[in-house]
Design an enzyme around this catalytic site. Structure first.
Site, PDB file in Angstrom:
ATOM      1  N   GLY A 234       0.820  -1.205   0.000  1.00  0.00           N
ATOM      2  CA  GLY A 234       0.000   0.000   0.000  1.00  0.00           C
ATOM      3  C   GLY A 234       0.846   1.243   0.000  1.00  0.00           C
ATOM      4  O   GLY A 234       2.061   1.179   0.212  1.00  0.00           O
ATOM      5  N   PRO A 235       0.201   2.382  -0.246  1.00  0.00           N
ATOM      6  CA  PRO A 235       0.940   3.645  -0.280  1.00  0.00           C
ATOM      7  C   PRO A 235       1.526   3.972   1.096  1.00  0.00           C
ATOM      8  O   PRO A 235       1.102   3.391   2.097  1.00  0.00           O
ATOM      9  CB  PRO A 235      -0.113   4.679  -0.678  1.00  0.00           C
ATOM     10  N   PRO A 236       2.482   4.891   1.132  1.00  0.00           N
ATOM     11  CA  PRO A 236       3.109   5.238   2.398  1.00  0.00           C
ATOM     12  C   PRO A 236       2.101   5.813   3.399  1.00  0.00           C
ATOM     13  O   PRO A 236       1.167   6.503   3.013  1.00  0.00           O
ATOM     14  CB  PRO A 236       4.127   6.318   2.024  1.00  0.00           C
ATOM     15  N   GLY A 237       2.302   5.501   4.648  1.00  0.00           N
ATOM     16  CA  GLY A 237       1.508   6.127   5.705  1.00  0.00           C
ATOM     17  C   GLY A 237       0.117   5.572   5.905  1.00  0.00           C
ATOM     18  O   GLY A 237      -0.699   6.183   6.576  1.00  0.00           O
ATOM     19  N   THR A 238      -0.159   4.407   5.329  1.00  0.00           N
ATOM     20  CA  THR A 238      -1.506   3.874   5.479  1.00  0.00           C
ATOM     21  C   THR A 238      -1.609   2.888   6.637  1.00  0.00           C
ATOM     22  O   THR A 238      -2.660   2.324   6.865  1.00  0.00           O
ATOM     23  CB  THR A 238      -1.973   3.189   4.194  1.00  0.00           C
ATOM     24  N   GLY A 239      -0.524   2.670   7.330  1.00  0.00           N
ATOM     25  CA  GLY A 239      -0.611   1.849   8.537  1.00  0.00           C
ATOM     26  C   GLY A 239      -0.118   0.432   8.365  1.00  0.00           C
ATOM     27  O   GLY A 239      -0.525  -0.451   9.107  1.00  0.00           O
ATOM     28  N   HIS A 456      -6.778  36.343  -9.651  1.00  0.00           N
ATOM     29  CA  HIS A 456      -6.412  35.004 -10.106  1.00  0.00           C
ATOM     30  C   HIS A 456      -7.208  33.940  -9.347  1.00  0.00           C
ATOM     31  O   HIS A 456      -7.852  33.078  -9.953  1.00  0.00           O
ATOM     32  CB  HIS A 456      -4.903  34.812  -9.895  1.00  0.00           C
ATOM     33  N   GLU A 457      -7.229  34.061  -8.034  1.00  0.00           N
ATOM     34  CA  GLU A 457      -7.914  33.044  -7.228  1.00  0.00           C
ATOM     35  C   GLU A 457      -9.422  33.089  -7.456  1.00  0.00           C
ATOM     36  O   GLU A 457     -10.074  32.045  -7.564  1.00  0.00           O
ATOM     37  CB  GLU A 457      -7.603  33.222  -5.740  1.00  0.00           C
ATOM     38  N   ASP A 533      -0.618  25.871 -12.166  1.00  0.00           N
ATOM     39  CA  ASP A 533      -1.908  25.561 -12.791  1.00  0.00           C
ATOM     40  C   ASP A 533      -1.691  24.927 -14.153  1.00  0.00           C
ATOM     41  O   ASP A 533      -2.322  23.927 -14.506  1.00  0.00           O
ATOM     42  CB  ASP A 533      -2.736  26.838 -12.997  1.00  0.00           C
TER      43      ASP A 533
HETATM   44  P1  ADP Z   1       3.265   2.723   6.665  1.00  0.00           P
HETATM   45  O1  ADP Z   1       2.101   2.155   5.920  1.00  0.00           O
HETATM   46  O2  ADP Z   1       4.017   3.692   5.837  1.00  0.00           O
HETATM   47  O3  ADP Z   1       4.100   1.688   7.317  1.00  0.00           O
HETATM   48  P2  ADP Z   1       2.765   3.412   9.363  1.00  0.00           P
HETATM   49  O4  ADP Z   1       2.157   2.153   9.825  1.00  0.00           O
HETATM   50  O5  ADP Z   1       4.179   3.632   9.746  1.00  0.00           O
HETATM   51  O6  ADP Z   1       2.605   3.586   7.814  1.00  0.00           O
HETATM   52  O7  ADP Z   1       1.874   4.607   9.885  1.00  0.00           O
HETATM   53  C1  ADP Z   1       2.409   5.778  10.403  1.00  0.00           C
HETATM   54  C2  ADP Z   1       1.524   6.334  11.479  1.00  0.00           C
HETATM   55  O8  ADP Z   1       0.308   6.808  10.920  1.00  0.00           O
HETATM   56  C3  ADP Z   1       1.109   5.292  12.483  1.00  0.00           C
HETATM   57  O9  ADP Z   1       2.023   5.221  13.525  1.00  0.00           O
HETATM   58  C4  ADP Z   1      -0.231   5.783  12.959  1.00  0.00           C
HETATM   59  O10 ADP Z   1      -0.091   6.742  13.974  1.00  0.00           O
HETATM   60  C5  ADP Z   1      -0.783   6.485  11.758  1.00  0.00           C
HETATM   61  N1  ADP Z   1      -1.686   5.618  10.999  1.00  0.00           N
HETATM   62  C6  ADP Z   1      -1.516   5.220   9.721  1.00  0.00           C
HETATM   63  N2  ADP Z   1      -2.533   4.458   9.317  1.00  0.00           N
HETATM   64  C7  ADP Z   1      -3.360   4.328  10.358  1.00  0.00           C
HETATM   65  C8  ADP Z   1      -4.599   3.641  10.560  1.00  0.00           C
HETATM   66  N3  ADP Z   1      -5.163   2.935   9.573  1.00  0.00           N
HETATM   67  N4  ADP Z   1      -5.181   3.733  11.750  1.00  0.00           N
HETATM   68  C9  ADP Z   1      -4.616   4.448  12.734  1.00  0.00           C
HETATM   69  N5  ADP Z   1      -3.466   5.111  12.618  1.00  0.00           N
HETATM   70  C10 ADP Z   1      -2.834   5.079  11.444  1.00  0.00           C
HETATM   71 ZN    ZN Z   2      -3.797  29.414  -9.943  1.00  0.00          ZN
END
Ligand code: ADP
Ligand code: ZN
Ligand code: MG
Length: 651
Positions: A234-239, A456-457, A533
């Protein structure tokens, strides 16, 4: 008016030159020196070399206990405090002080033999036990040569292994080749599925793994094989990392954590040793979980790059493959792994019997986002006006980590103005900060520039408001934000949309060009402000033509390749996949499309010129307008919020 805030493409990692471990030149002379010193030490060990005259004195006093007479030296034992029998009665003070010169007690002596024909007689007279000895070749050879050379070889192995270990200065020498993962064994991660929100499917899949770890016998009895490897994609930061910890926490089993780059070591053989070692340890602790984060660091397709580092990586990967085959299913060791680049992984890793199960952990939908917000709002006092559902609706495309970040920013903001709880305003501000970067109050614009930014905006906002399928305008602002935005118009959909129609895309294109259109309409000259843009509009137009088959001329041909399925969005870098001729046609089509929507945008603004003027005046007065205010000004009701995949902040 915003520069590109998308990430630059990640350049391919250059392989560092590989420092070969050569036989160092200093090693030889050093060892010879040590050997030489050793030889001296050994032969003098506990042996006092005394002059022949002193030996004779001891002999005369009857202190020599035994002697071995060799061809060129005499060795033996002397006891200095043994009082010579004949002078027992006449121990004088001078004698005593002379004796004190020599240490008391026994010692082994050695003396160079001097031509002394009466020696044997004297020895007999003193009643000394004496033998003649031929020099013992064997013991001398052992002590003098074999032992130090053995030590040297051991030292050599030791040094070279330590260097091959590649560890930093702080790394313990004794952990050579041992898996670093051991340091990260967690008996209880303390994370449960309750801490992970918004990825119900993934949790459901992983529930089975937890169940197996808890009751392996049930699975064994029925002959079911649990997958050895589960890959979280999965993409970065999705847990993903969080989920892996939660699995261990739920099953209450040890959790070996290490990242792919831990494996990638500079020296051949050690990486593979680490893998072997890791599995050894894990089997000892079964049931347990091995989690390899960022698997793509080692799991890359083999044979693509050439070079020593890749050689090592491939060896490591091979070892991983072998280990995964080597342990039986149901030994209780489960390998979890995470990556956001499944496309670069080696095919062999993904075949059945290895990472045969893939769990997709995608960015959360609106329900998921609300759940994630709830999880992270625990322990943070929220004001009564806070509606997490609304925040969730306003943050499409946010990952779990983004949401956690936004809530934290809100808490920081609340703390900054000494609030007791987090208000709706704090949250809104925090979300905006995450989307568009922090406010830049210090960036001063002249009145002229401010006016231009405002037109512009408002141009963006008006074109959007008068296009049927556009996302509703959420906010217009001329407060500079982030690193390059001078102002921005935020359009927010209510929900995630997985399909976009052609007219929706056309309306989006038109909105993107609205800013430039307003500038051209109002001012005699255009500025650089529309760069971002134009960039985004061009990318979108190209995408419509190349990948969505929305141009009659190009037709249904898919003529671009998406390199990574999980890094899509504004920063997707498509690669051309068509002939020169088609490419030229595509360029023409893109231009035609953009020209067309630009003309339409100008038409809309010309038709609503009055609105453009007075909304701009209002904006200049208050510096930012929220959605409802904007729609009231132009005499429209704020439209029903519709669904859309990305938060579009047009600058
Ligand atoms: P990655 O998918 O890149 O490994 P992480 O698991 O390290 O992401 O997530 C980073 C932080 O973001 C976690 O420590 C948590 O605090 C938060 N986070 C990400 N996804 C979730 C989720 N589904 N539920 C709760 N917290 C989440
Ligand atoms: Zn613009
Ligand atoms: Mg991670």
């Amino acid at each position: 008016m915003k520069k590109d805030n998308s990430l630059p493409p990640v350049p391919p990692r250059k392989d560092a030159p590989f420092p070969q471990w050569r036989f160092p030149l200093w090693y030889l002379p050093l060892m010879i020196l040590i050997l030489w010193l050793w030889q001296g030490t050994v032969s003098q060990f506990a042996v006092r070399t005394i002059p022949y005259s002193e030996f004779k004195e001891h002999l005369a006093r009857g202190q020599v206990l035994e002697a071995s007479v060799k061809t060129d030296e005499i060795t033996g034992k002397i006891q200095t405090n043994a009082v010579p029998p004949e002078s027992k009665a006449a121990t004088t003070s001078t004698n005593a002080s002379a004796a004190a010169k020599w240490d008391r007690g026994k010692f082994i002596f050695r003396t160079i033999r001097v031509e002394d024909p009466k020696l044997v007689e004297e020895l007999q007279a003193a009643n000394v036990k004496f033998v003649g000895v031929r020099p013992s070749v064997m013991s001398q050879f052992l002590l003098g040569w074999i032992l130090p050379i053995g030590i040297m070889i051991a030292l050599w192995v030791f040094i070279s292994r330590k260097i091959a270990g590649g560890g930093g200065p702080g790394q313990s020498i004794l952990s050579i080749g041992k898996s670093k993962a051991r340091l990260a064994v967690d008996k209880d991660t303390g994370v449960t599925f309750g801490d992970v929100a918004g990825c119900e499917e993934a949790k459901f899949e992983l529930q089975e793994v937890v169940d197996f770890l808890k009751n392996p016998d049930r699975y064994k009895a029925i002959g079911a094989k649990i997958p050895k490897g589960v890959l979280l994609v999965g993409p970065p930061g999705t847990g993903k990392t969080l989920l892996a910890r939660a699995v261990a926490g739920e099953a209450k089993v040890p959790f070996f954590y290490l990242t792919g780059s831990d494996f990638v070591e500079m020296f051949v053989g050690v990486g593979a040793a680490r893998v072997r070692d890791l599995f050894q340890q894990a089997k000892g602790q079964a049931p347990c979980i091995i989690f390899i984060d960022e698997l793509d660091a080692i799991g890359r397709q083999r044979g693509v790059h050439i070079g020593a580092v890749n050689d090592e990586r491939e060896q490591t990967l091979n070892q991983l493959l072998v280990e995964m085959d080597g342990f039986e299913a149901n030994t209780g060791v489960i390998l979890l792994s995470a990556t956001n680049r499944p496309d670069v992984l080696d095919r062999a890793l993904l075949r059945p019997g290895r990472f045969d199960r893939q769990v997709i952990v995608d960015a959360p939908d609106v329900e998921g986002r609300e759940a994630v917000l709830k999880v992270h709002a625990r322990g943070k006092p929220l004001g009564n006006d806070v509606d997490l559902r609304r925040i969730a609706q306003a943050t499409p495309g946010f990952s779990g980590a983004d949401l956690a970040n936004a809530l934290n920013e809100a808490a920081l903001l609340a703390a900054r103005h000494q609030g007791k709880e987090i208000s709706e305003k704090d949250l809104e501000e925090a979300v905006e900060k995450v989307v568009a970067g922090p406010e830049r109050k210090s960036r001063r614009l002249t009145e002229d520039q401010k006016q231009r930014v405002a037109y512009h905006e408002v141009g963006h906002a008006l074109v959007a408001a008068h296009s049927e399928h556009s996302d509703p305008v959420h906010k217009i602002s001329i407060i500079p934000r982030g690193h390059a935005a001078l102002g921005y118009t935020m359009q927010l959909p209510t929900d995630d949309q997985y399909l976009l129609s052609r007219s929706e895309l056309m309306d989006r294109l038109r909105g993107l060009l609205g800013g430039r259109a307003a500038e051209e309409l109002v001012f005699p000259e255009v500025t650089t402000g529309a760069e971002n843009d134009l960039e985004r509009a061009t990318a979108l137009a190209r995408q419509m033509i190349c990948v969505y088959g929305m141009s009659d001329k190009i037709g249904l041909v898919h003529c671009a390749q998406r390199p990574n399925q999980f890094l899509i969005g504004a920063d997707a870098q498509f690669q051309r996949d068509c002939s020169e001729a088609t490419a030229r046609e595509i360029d023409q089509e893109v231009k035609k499309l953009l020209d067309r929507v630009y003309v339409e945008a100008k038409e809309i603004l010309t038709a609503f010129r009055q609105e453009l003027e007075f909304v701009t005046r209002e904006l200049l007065k208050s510096e930012s307008l929220d959605g409802p205010t904007f729609y009231r000004l132009i005499g429209k009701t704020s439209p029903e919020r519709r669904r859309d995949p990305v938060a579009a902040a047009i600058s």
